[in-house]
Design an enzyme around this catalytic site. Structure first.
Site, PDB file in Angstrom:
ATOM      1  N   CYS A   1       0.848  -1.200   0.000  1.00  0.00           N
ATOM      2  CA  CYS A   1       0.000   0.000   0.000  1.00  0.00           C
ATOM      3  C   CYS A   1       0.887   1.256   0.000  1.00  0.00           C
ATOM      4  O   CYS A   1       1.930   1.294  -0.671  1.00  0.00           O
ATOM      5  CB  CYS A   1      -0.925  -0.083   1.208  1.00  0.00           C
ATOM      6  SG  CYS A   1      -2.380   0.974   1.196  1.00  0.00           S
ATOM      7  N   THR A   2       0.523   2.256   0.762  1.00  0.00           N
ATOM      8  CA  THR A   2       1.285   3.502   0.748  1.00  0.00           C
ATOM      9  C   THR A   2       2.605   3.416   1.516  1.00  0.00           C
ATOM     10  O   THR A   2       3.326   4.413   1.601  1.00  0.00           O
ATOM     11  CB  THR A   2       0.441   4.671   1.293  1.00  0.00           C
ATOM     12  OG1 THR A   2      -0.122   4.295   2.554  1.00  0.00           O
ATOM     13  CG2 THR A   2      -0.682   5.013   0.328  1.00  0.00           C
TER      14      THR A   2
END
Lengths: 213, 213
Positions: free
Chosen positions: B104-105
């Site tokens: 993800c981020t």
């Protein structure tokens, strides 16, 4: 169910954290959800091997009427199902829940509390027989709904269960937005997650390590 | 890589726990794996909304040469990518890792440390443009491998990434046994996890809530 609702996630030593965290990151995003991590005493519970610690913020006595109960599994679910304090709490809160749910061998705890008596239910494949011993009718499905009681199969199935429940609670559009938010468009690199098609030696390899405390 | 190997999972306030726990319950089961939960200081980090606490057992200074680095994402990844202490640590340990990974981020933290310079990489769909600003080439795939650097898309994609990595580390048979152990045979109740096919209003609904600290 109220616009604001409480989700109690039962934590214990020997939890398989994905059982709890898959549903956490789905149900916890439903508008109005308040998650409470509940256990026998506040402070850390540890996974098998002790390498991960999750915090219990509320004792069992603190949380008496959650709208949703989620019982995850793991090697620690087996002793939890024999712990009168935990079993009595589950029995008690189940009286007033809107949904009572389990993931993986968390079903054994529900079963020990009598919640699955006479109901169809599922659990991790390693525990299907034990479920029968407790008076439930094991069904090999990923998610089994029987009225307000929802059981999911092993570990990762909690994500599927929680998305389905999110739709029941808040409607399909919210559930789909949550699914998009966690980018749940699975691409398992192997086709090896299904017990029915697994070769016996692989099953044995997994079985020999899974329930060890 | 040695038979015994260390996996450092970076934890921070505002983590999306599934980003870390999906890979934890896969990679942590590879024979010889030792997971260390690492952060700026020992003690709890909290999710957005504070409802879940994960424990940091090791400070950044304690863990200088993990074999595998895993950086999860969440709203807390954005400030982590601007935190010199974290960024410098990632830069430093990346020198000697066998694998440097993000979910993800978490990719933003790798990018800020220069790890993704000139490489193809992926992240959550909400952060693809930011990745480009950092000098990486965003690719819309679920898992992107570039040498020892492996990035995964949003949240749940960490499970797919970890299974693929488990096979690289220990062979396909072990990876498949782990997949069977977590019963990862996904059945999403909706077909709503893919950004490309999502209606704009749903994308906007998710985007407006995701990166808030």
């Amino acid at each position: 169910m109220n616009k604001d609702f409480d989700i109690a996630i039962l934590l214990f030593d020997g939890i398989t954290p994905l059982d709890a965290i898959g549903p956490f990151d789905v149900l916890g995003k439903v508008p109005g959800a308040h998650v409470k991590c509940v256990g026998k005493k506040t402070g850390l519970v540890r996974t098998k091997g002790l390498s991960l610690g999750l915090n219990v913020d509320y004792t069992l006595a603190d949380v008496t009427a959650p709208d949703i109960l989620l019982v995850p599994g793991g090697p620690g679910a087996d002793p939890s199902a024999e712990d009168p304090e935990i079993v009595d709490w589950v029995k008690s809160v189940h009286q007033t829940t809107t949904w009572t749910t389990s993931v993986c061998t968390g079903a054994l705890v529900l079963a020990a509390a009598g919640v699955l008596n006479g109901l169809e239910a599922t659990t991790h494949w390693r525990a299907m027989e034990t479920l029968k011993d407790f008076g439930a009718t094991p069904v090999r499905k990923r998610v089994v709904k029987q009225g307000k009681v929802v059981t999911a199969a092993g570990v990762s199935s909690g994500i599927d269960m929680a998305l389905s429940l999110a739709a029941d609670i808040a409607g399909e559009e919210i559930a789909k937005a949550i699914q998009l938010g966690i980018e749940y468009d699975p691409e398992p690199p192997f086709d090896a997650g299904d017990f029915e098609t697994a070769p016996p030696e692989r099953v044995e390899l997994v079985r020999s390590t899974l329930a060890r405390p």
